[in-house]
Design a protein around this motif. Structure first.
Motif, PDB file in Angstrom:
ATOM      1  N   HIS A 170       0.945  -0.733  -0.414  1.00  0.00           N
ATOM      2  CA  HIS A 170      -0.198   0.171  -0.170  1.00  0.00           C
ATOM      3  C   HIS A 170       0.735   1.077   0.380  1.00  0.00           C
ATOM      4  N   GLY A 174      -2.870   5.224  -0.135  1.00  0.00           N
ATOM      5  CA  GLY A 174      -3.631   3.160   1.175  1.00  0.00           C
ATOM      6  C   GLY A 174      -3.840   3.101  -0.488  1.00  0.00           C
ATOM      7  N   ASP A 296      -7.370  10.768   2.888  1.00  0.00           N
ATOM      8  CA  ASP A 296      -7.263   9.479   3.577  1.00  0.00           C
ATOM      9  C   ASP A 296      -7.371   9.594   5.513  1.00  0.00           C
ATOM     10  N   ARG A 300     -10.348   9.782   8.847  1.00  0.00           N
ATOM     11  CA  ARG A 300     -10.050   8.837   9.260  1.00  0.00           C
ATOM     12  C   ARG A 300     -10.060   9.511  10.512  1.00  0.00           C
TER      13      ARG A 300
END
Length: 314
Positions: A170, A174, A296, A300
């Motif tokens: 990754h 990601g 990302d 998160r």
């Protein structure tokens, strides 16, 4: 193919440089080994594999020629990273590997592309196989574009061994980055060695020497001022506003943070370091950097987060 004790089995090795660069970076930053591939260790491994395959004493398996092909930025674009290029070239020279470079060329959408490297490698490999009479030509590559080369080499009596890797990881976004060897290429060669399996199995006494010992690493030059895309693997970094600060933390897994109180510190990936090898970075170093939102991490953490698109040591 059995040799008597007085015969020498002649081996030629040809590296697709960008392919080897990706493999080396994978083991340095993504794999648990956290170390680069040792070229001398790889050459000993190749000799041992050829000896086992041909039922020959390893002392008779001689690497008589080795060549490395890669695209390279101009000295003006490299800046201070010229030193890193020279370090790796010194490693190649120590192992008697001849370097062949072509300039990276600009393509569509500001992309930088390696044009003609595979063709140049194929022409040199075919010509040298004729003049130097390789018994086995070792190809360190994974691209199906080398299939015609393999077929032509077979017509002049040179068998081809393929040294290849399959792996995935990754990236900083990601997304899954995958490197796979062409199935057609594997089927065409005399013998394919899936190195990712060999390394995990450790079924060869030379496997343990495939990696550079800790603190004595091959500083493979990175194309860090570029970022990957799906087509060429290299793209020009966009011009963005730059900020100045210091390195806040370094993680040996290939990432770190830049001190930035306004943005809650800035994440950066090893591939974004422009003029220095990632292992050379230290806490407190002064850097210039450009930023973009990290979607990302923002999602998160429930708050806006940023990442560096380019990091330059000053």
């Amino acid at each position: 193919m059995e040799k008597n004790l007085l015969d020498i089995l002649r081996i030629g090795i040809f590296y697709d440089g960008y392919y080897f660069y990706k493999v080396s970076n994978y083991y340095k930053y993504e794999h648990e080994k956290k170390s680069r591939i040792s070229i001398s260790g790889l050459h000993d491994f190749i000799r041992s594999e050829v000896a086992a395959l041909t039922k020959t004493d390893m002392r008779q398996c001689r690497i008589i020629d080795a060549h490395y092909f890669k695209g390279r930025s101009s000295a003006r674009e490299l800046g201070e990273k010229v030193q890193s290029e020279r370090v790796f070239e010194d490693i190649l020279m120590r192992e008697n590997i001849v370097s062949h470079y072509l300039p990276l060329r600009f393509g569509e959408n500001n992309s930088v592309q390696e044009k003609g490297i595979d063709v140049w490698l194929a022409l040199e490999a075919y010509e040298l196989a004729i003049y130097k009479h390789f018994d086995i030509l070792v190809l360190v590559a994974g691209d199906g574009d080398y299939v015609p080369l393999v077929r032509k080499l077979h017509t002049v009596g040179t068998q081809v061994m393929l040294i290849c890797w399959d792996f995935s990881y990754h990236n900083e976004n990601g997304d899954v980055v995958e490197t796979k060897t062409s199935r057609q290429l594997q089927e065409e060669v005399f013998f394919a060695v899936p190195m990712h399996q060999k390394i995990e199995q450790q079924d060869n006494e030379y496997t343990k020497d495939l990696f550079v010992p800790e603190k004595i690493y091959d500083r493979t030059p990175a194309v860090s001022s570029f970022k990957s895309d799906d087509s060429t693997g290299i793209t020009i970094e966009e011009n963005k506003e730059e900020f100045t600060s210091t390195i806040f933390s370094i993680n040996p897994n290939g990432f770190g943070f830049i001190k930035d109180e306004d943005r809650n510190n800035i994440f950066f990936h090893y591939s974004r370091v422009a003029n220095c090898d990632f292992p050379d970075l230290k806490f407190g170093m002064n850097v210039k950097y450009s930023v973009e939102e990290d979607p990302d991490r923002s999602k998160r953490d429930g708050a806006q987060r940023f990442r560096a698109t380019k990091v330059t040591v000053i």
